[in-house]
Design a protein around this motif. Structure first.
Motif, short mmCIF file in Angstrom:
data_model
loop_
_atom_site.label_atom_id
_atom_site.label_comp_id
_atom_site.label_asym_id
_atom_site.label_seq_id
_atom_site.Cartn_x
_atom_site.Cartn_y
_atom_site.Cartn_z
N ASN A 29 -121.43 -25.46 -68.38
CA ASN A 29 -122.56 -26.12 -68.60
C ASN A 29 -123.28 -26.10 -67.17
O ASN A 29 -122.62 -26.73 -66.23
N VAL A 30 -124.60 -26.02 -67.16
CA VAL A 30 -125.18 -26.27 -65.90
C VAL A 30 -126.70 -26.86 -66.25
O VAL A 30 -127.03 -27.18 -67.60
N ARG A 31 -127.17 -27.31 -64.95
CA ARG A 31 -128.31 -28.41 -65.24
C ARG A 31 -129.57 -27.39 -64.19
O ARG A 31 -128.92 -27.29 -63.10
N CYS A 32 -130.71 -27.44 -64.59
CA CYS A 32 -131.90 -27.03 -63.72
C CYS A 32 -132.08 -28.07 -62.73
O CYS A 32 -132.53 -29.02 -63.02
N VAL A 33 -132.11 -27.61 -61.26
CA VAL A 33 -132.27 -28.66 -60.22
C VAL A 33 -133.49 -28.44 -59.55
O VAL A 33 -133.90 -29.10 -58.71
N LYS A 34 -134.21 -26.94 -59.71
CA LYS A 34 -135.26 -26.64 -58.92
C LYS A 34 -135.87 -25.38 -59.76
O LYS A 34 -135.54 -24.78 -60.30
N VAL A 35 -137.27 -25.47 -59.66
CA VAL A 35 -138.02 -24.47 -60.31
C VAL A 35 -139.21 -23.97 -59.16
O VAL A 35 -139.86 -24.91 -58.77
N ILE A 36 -139.15 -22.56 -58.69
CA ILE A 36 -139.87 -22.11 -57.48
C ILE A 36 -140.79 -21.31 -58.33
O ILE A 36 -140.41 -20.14 -58.98
N HIS A 37 -142.14 -21.21 -58.06
CA HIS A 37 -143.05 -20.25 -58.39
C HIS A 37 -143.13 -19.54 -57.51
O HIS A 37 -143.47 -19.50 -56.16
N GLU A 38 -142.57 -18.00 -57.51
CA GLU A 38 -142.65 -17.32 -56.68
C GLU A 38 -143.93 -16.30 -56.38
O GLU A 38 -144.38 -16.19 -55.40
N THR A 39 -144.36 -15.90 -57.57
CA THR A 39 -145.67 -15.16 -57.76
C THR A 39 -146.33 -15.56 -59.12
O THR A 39 -145.94 -16.56 -59.55
N TRP A 40 -147.47 -15.19 -59.32
CA TRP A 40 -148.40 -15.55 -60.59
C TRP A 40 -147.46 -15.35 -61.94
O TRP A 40 -147.80 -16.22 -62.71
N ASP A 41 -146.58 -14.65 -62.02
CA ASP A 41 -145.99 -14.46 -63.20
C ASP A 41 -144.30 -14.33 -63.07
O ASP A 41 -143.69 -13.78 -63.95
N VAL A 42 -143.97 -14.90 -61.93
CA VAL A 42 -142.50 -14.81 -61.52
C VAL A 42 -142.06 -16.22 -61.15
O VAL A 42 -142.69 -16.89 -60.41
N LYS A 43 -141.14 -16.77 -61.78
CA LYS A 43 -140.28 -18.26 -61.45
C LYS A 43 -138.97 -17.84 -61.10
O LYS A 43 -138.15 -17.05 -61.63
N THR A 44 -138.21 -18.80 -60.08
CA THR A 44 -136.93 -18.88 -59.78
C THR A 44 -136.57 -19.94 -60.41
O THR A 44 -137.17 -21.23 -60.23
N PHE A 45 -135.20 -20.04 -61.09
CA PHE A 45 -134.66 -21.19 -61.69
C PHE A 45 -133.42 -21.64 -60.98
O PHE A 45 -132.53 -20.62 -60.96
N CYS A 46 -133.05 -22.65 -60.28
CA CYS A 46 -132.14 -23.01 -59.81
C CYS A 46 -131.01 -23.94 -60.39
O CYS A 46 -131.47 -25.06 -61.07
N PHE A 47 -129.82 -23.78 -60.76
CA PHE A 47 -128.95 -24.18 -61.45
C PHE A 47 -127.55 -24.73 -60.66
O PHE A 47 -127.06 -24.37 -59.71
N MET A 48 -127.22 -26.31 -60.99
CA MET A 48 -126.02 -26.83 -60.62
C MET A 48 -125.14 -26.87 -61.62
O MET A 48 -125.64 -27.35 -62.77
N ALA A 49 -123.88 -27.06 -61.59
CA ALA A 49 -122.93 -27.48 -62.42
C ALA A 49 -122.97 -29.24 -62.82
O ALA A 49 -123.31 -29.72 -61.70
N GLN A 50 -122.60 -29.79 -63.89
CA GLN A 50 -122.56 -31.10 -63.99
C GLN A 50 -121.45 -31.81 -63.01
O GLN A 50 -121.74 -32.82 -62.35
N GLN A 51 -120.38 -30.96 -62.72
CA GLN A 51 -119.27 -31.64 -61.91
C GLN A 51 -119.18 -30.55 -60.82
O GLN A 51 -119.84 -29.18 -61.07
N PRO A 52 -119.01 -30.72 -59.69
CA PRO A 52 -119.07 -29.89 -58.39
C PRO A 52 -118.24 -28.61 -58.72
O PRO A 52 -117.09 -28.50 -58.82
N VAL A 53 -119.18 -27.35 -58.57
CA VAL A 53 -118.39 -26.04 -58.75
C VAL A 53 -119.00 -25.10 -57.58
O VAL A 53 -120.22 -25.28 -57.35
N MET A 54 -117.93 -24.35 -57.00
CA MET A 54 -118.50 -23.56 -55.97
C MET A 54 -118.80 -22.54 -56.79
O MET A 54 -117.54 -21.67 -57.17
N PHE A 55 -119.88 -21.61 -56.84
CA PHE A 55 -120.33 -20.63 -57.51
C PHE A 55 -120.04 -19.33 -56.69
O PHE A 55 -120.93 -18.88 -56.03
#
Length: 376
Positions: A29-55
């Motif tokens: 289970n993860v949570r979205c912590v950031k959304v970055i607009h890379e280009t006009w039709d591309v986005k980056t979605f950043c995720f973290m775990a609810q409890q600290p996890v090293m990915f």
């Protein structure tokens, strides 16, 4: 306790090694912590775990998102675009595809705070398993994501790797990660960046290459490409053209690696194929003298199947919908445990050796060799 002391205590508790888990292939289970607009039709979605996890993962690998869209569970695989050198989060970069169910849903609905489940990481396409001091990264469009993960890894770890990075895009406004790529190229002597755009657009300056990657451009940009390990990802026509070009030049294709799960058929096509396979399996089963029994222990259901039928198709005939995304043994979503019996699996990197040792298989590409009992 002061506010600053309280915050420090919280941070110390969050980062304490005893509370930090390590990511392993499975459902998280993860949570979205950031959304970055890379280009006009591309986005980056950043995720973290609810409890600290090293990915930790191998740069180039991917995850499968478990989403609910219009009341239905939908699974879709995306390459991890971030680097494991930034371990407490991971990112995917998604291009909005006209008519694409999942990409449009993500662009329209995934925001900071959104929660979801992911499966992974898995994938044989990565730079850890194929080390080389000289590499050539080739990407087209959003296919840049796995090779960007590799480039970020080498950059962050100060690796002694000579990198030539050739990226192709439709136009200047479609080049993803422009500023970060320029930053890497400016900071490293052993990082060569070369961008190619198919067409120009009014008002947008361009000093890079134009057209398509061809033999002339390859020789000009990377005259020593025959000495390099090559990692390639992009649209299917792009990868076919690259492969054909390299083969025509006599490149050692054992040192050529490509990401191909992006070519997975659309849901409707995939479902149609599976229904056809089930129908054929049912027809074949009638003529089989030696049927095998597949029992699903948790549901209490069982079925007789013919030779060559997968566990996933057997489940589908019982209306047991084992989640899957790729159908090719790549994503790892359809993993199940074999409790009894013998099976044969032909996967494409979607399962770890540890899981296989523990008795797990990928149901989409596993065929029973005897009567079997499955935990599902």
């Amino acid at each position: 306790m002061s506010n600053s002391s309280s915050v420090n205590a919280m941070n110390a508790d969050y980062l304490a090694p005893v509370n930090t888990q390590t990511w392993v292939n499975g459902r998280h289970n993860v949570r979205c912590v950031k959304v970055i607009h890379e280009t006009w039709d591309v986005k980056t979605f950043c995720f973290m775990a609810q409890q600290p996890v090293m990915f930790f993962f191998k740069p180039g690998q991917f995850v499968t998102l478990e989403l609910e869209i219009e009341g239905k569970q939908v699974m879709r695989s995306y390459t991890i675009s971030s680097s494991p050198s930034v371990p407490y989060s991971f990112s995917i970069t998604v291009k909005r595809v006209p008519g694409g169910q999942v990409s449009n849903w993500l662009h329209d609905n995934m925001v900071m705070g959104s929660e979801l489940a992911v499966h992974g990481p898995v994938g044989q396409f990565n730079c850890i398993d194929f080390p080389n001091e000289k590499v050539l990264l080739l990407s087209g469009g959003v296919g840049i994501t796995p090779v960007m993960s590799m480039a970020r890894w080498w950059f962050d770890t100060n690796a002694e790797v000579d990198v030539t990075f050739i990226h192709s895009a439709r136009s200047p406004r479609d080049v993803i990660y422009t500023r970060e790529l320029d930053h890497m190229a400016a900071r490293l002597d052993n990082f060569g960046l070369y961008l190619i755009v198919e067409r120009m657009e009014n008002g947008l300056p361009w000093q890079g290459y134009r057209g398509y990657l061809d033999a002339a451009k390859l020789d000009m940009i990377s005259p020593d490409f025959m000495e390099r390990e090559i990692f390639c990802c992009g649209p299917v026509p792009y990868m076919k053209a690259v492969k054909s070009l390299l083969q025509s030049r006599g490149f050692d294709m054992s040192r050529y690696h490509e990401e191909s799960f992006g070519a997975t058929p659309a849901d409707v096509v995939e479902d149609a194929i599976e229904l056809a396979e089930v129908a054929q399996a049912e027809a074949d089963a009638v003529n089989q003298a030696d049927l095998l029994k597949v029992e699903f222990a948790n549901s209490g259901k069982s079925i007789q199947i013919g030779a060559g039928e997968t566990l996933h198709n057997a489940a589908a005939r019982l209306d047991l919908m084992i989640p899957k995304a790729c159908g090719m043994g790549i994503c790892g979503t359809c993993k199940v445990l074999v409790k009894e019996g013998q099976t044969k699996m032909e996967h494409n990197g979607g399962i770890t050796d540890d899981d296989v040792e523990a008795g797990y298989v990928l149901s989409c590409c596993t065929i029973p060799q005897s009567d079997v009992v499955i935990e599902y």
